[in-house]
Design an enzyme around this catalytic site. Structure first.
Site, PDB file in Angstrom:
ATOM      1  N   ASP A  51     -14.638  10.253   9.311  1.00 12.40           N
ATOM      2  CA  ASP A  51     -13.649   9.213   9.069  1.00 12.40           C
ATOM      3  C   ASP A  51     -12.267   9.835   9.233  1.00 12.40           C
ATOM      4  OD1 ASP A  51     -14.017   6.239   7.607  1.00 12.40           O
ATOM      5  OD2 ASP A  51     -12.005   7.073   7.461  1.00 12.40           O
TER       6      ASP A  51
ATOM      7  N   ARG B 116       0.804  -1.220   0.000  1.00 16.34           N
ATOM      8  CA  ARG B 116       0.000   0.000   0.000  1.00 16.34           C
ATOM      9  C   ARG B 116       0.841   1.276   0.000  1.00 16.34           C
ATOM     10  NH1 ARG B 116      -5.341  -0.928   3.814  1.00 16.34           N
ATOM     11  NH2 ARG B 116      -6.109  -2.816   2.775  1.00 16.34           N
TER      12      ARG B 116
END
Length: 280
Positions: free
Chosen positions: A144, A40
């Protein structure tokens, strides 16, 4: 580590990365997540012209680039969601809202880990479908830690095949269908999007802002990424943010009964506030 990797990533780098992520957002990566972390982040390390992860971690440690820290967090947070995921929660939400529909106050719901927005819009669809509920007395908040998914959520644009849990009446009332180059896409109607407020929020912040009290909080499949003390602290914060008898919805693999005495189970991964916390 794999000899095939063109960017050097050692066991010590992974331990350091784990500690940095934990200190920043409280997420505890287990030993099996080394490959995930590499895959990632490696594209970003290459973009910066670095040949080893330790240089990238040094950049983060220098604390000179808050935007780079956000990229780091965005890359390592998992965002799996769907419309009306765990539908029994929305059945309970509907009943809870109907019980309070006659009260002369705003009904408030917080999606505390909204990801790309499907959960928040499922909440909105559920509540806006109730004729007993006054739209002007409805407040929906979504947050978030990941700024990338928050932007996606605020736009409200999805591939049409992600809407399989929605019936035709819901699609017609709450969505617009894309045409031309947007064929195969759907977008949440503006009046529904305007019902929601989106914020970046870190659940492990030492001090939470006073957001008032909510009737319902959704925080599903998030606590599993934190250790037990962090989970307990977040739950105590939630207890201060809920109305008496308010509901907390968690993910299917999360159980809080030995972490916090403020909540009592009232369904599958659904909890009712029975011991409200006193604000400091």
């Amino acid at each position: 580590m794999s000899a095939e990797r063109d960017i050097k990533f050692t066991a010590a780098d992974f331990r350091r990365l784990r500690q940095m992520l934990y200190q920043r957002v409280g997420i505890a990566l287990n030993d099996s997540k080394s490959h995930m972390a590499y895959s990632r982040l490696v594209k970003r390390v290459r973009q910066l012209g670095m040949r080893q992860f330790s240089d990238y971690l040094d950049l983060l440690d220098s604390n000179v680039d808050e935007e780079e820290w956000q990229h780091f967090v965005n890359a390592l947070t998992t965002n799996l969601t769907a419309f009306f995921r765990e539908p029994h929660h929305f059945d309970l939400l509907r009943l809870h809202a109907l019980e309070r529909a006659g009260q002369d106050r705003v009904y408030r719901v917080w999606s505390a880990a909204v990801s790309t927005g499907e959960e928040a819009y499922s909440i909105a669809i559920t509540l806006l479908s109730l004729p007993q509920l006054n739209r002007k007395r409805l407040e929906l908040v979504a947050s978030d830690i990941d700024t990338r998914v928050l932007s996606h959520a605020a736009d409200g644009i999805y591939d049409a095949d992600r809407a399989k849990a929605l019936d035709e009446a819901q699609l017609k009332r709450f969505f617009l269908r894309g045409v031309g180059r947007n064929a195969g896409k759907i977008r949440v109607r503006r009046d529904v999007r305007d019902q929601l407020s989106f914020y970046q929020f870190n659940l492990i912040a030492a001090q939470w802002p006073d957001m008032g009290r909510f009737d319902v909080i959704f925080c599903r499949n998030v606590l599993i990424y934190f250790d037990k003390p962090t989970q307990a602290a977040i739950l105590q914060h939630f207890a201060t943010c809920l109305q008496p008898d308010g509901l907390l919805f968690l993910g299917h693999s999360e159980n809080i009964q030995h972490l916090c005495d403020a909540f009592q189970s009232c369904g599958r991964t659904a909890y009712r506030l029975v011991n409200p916390a006193v604000r400091g």
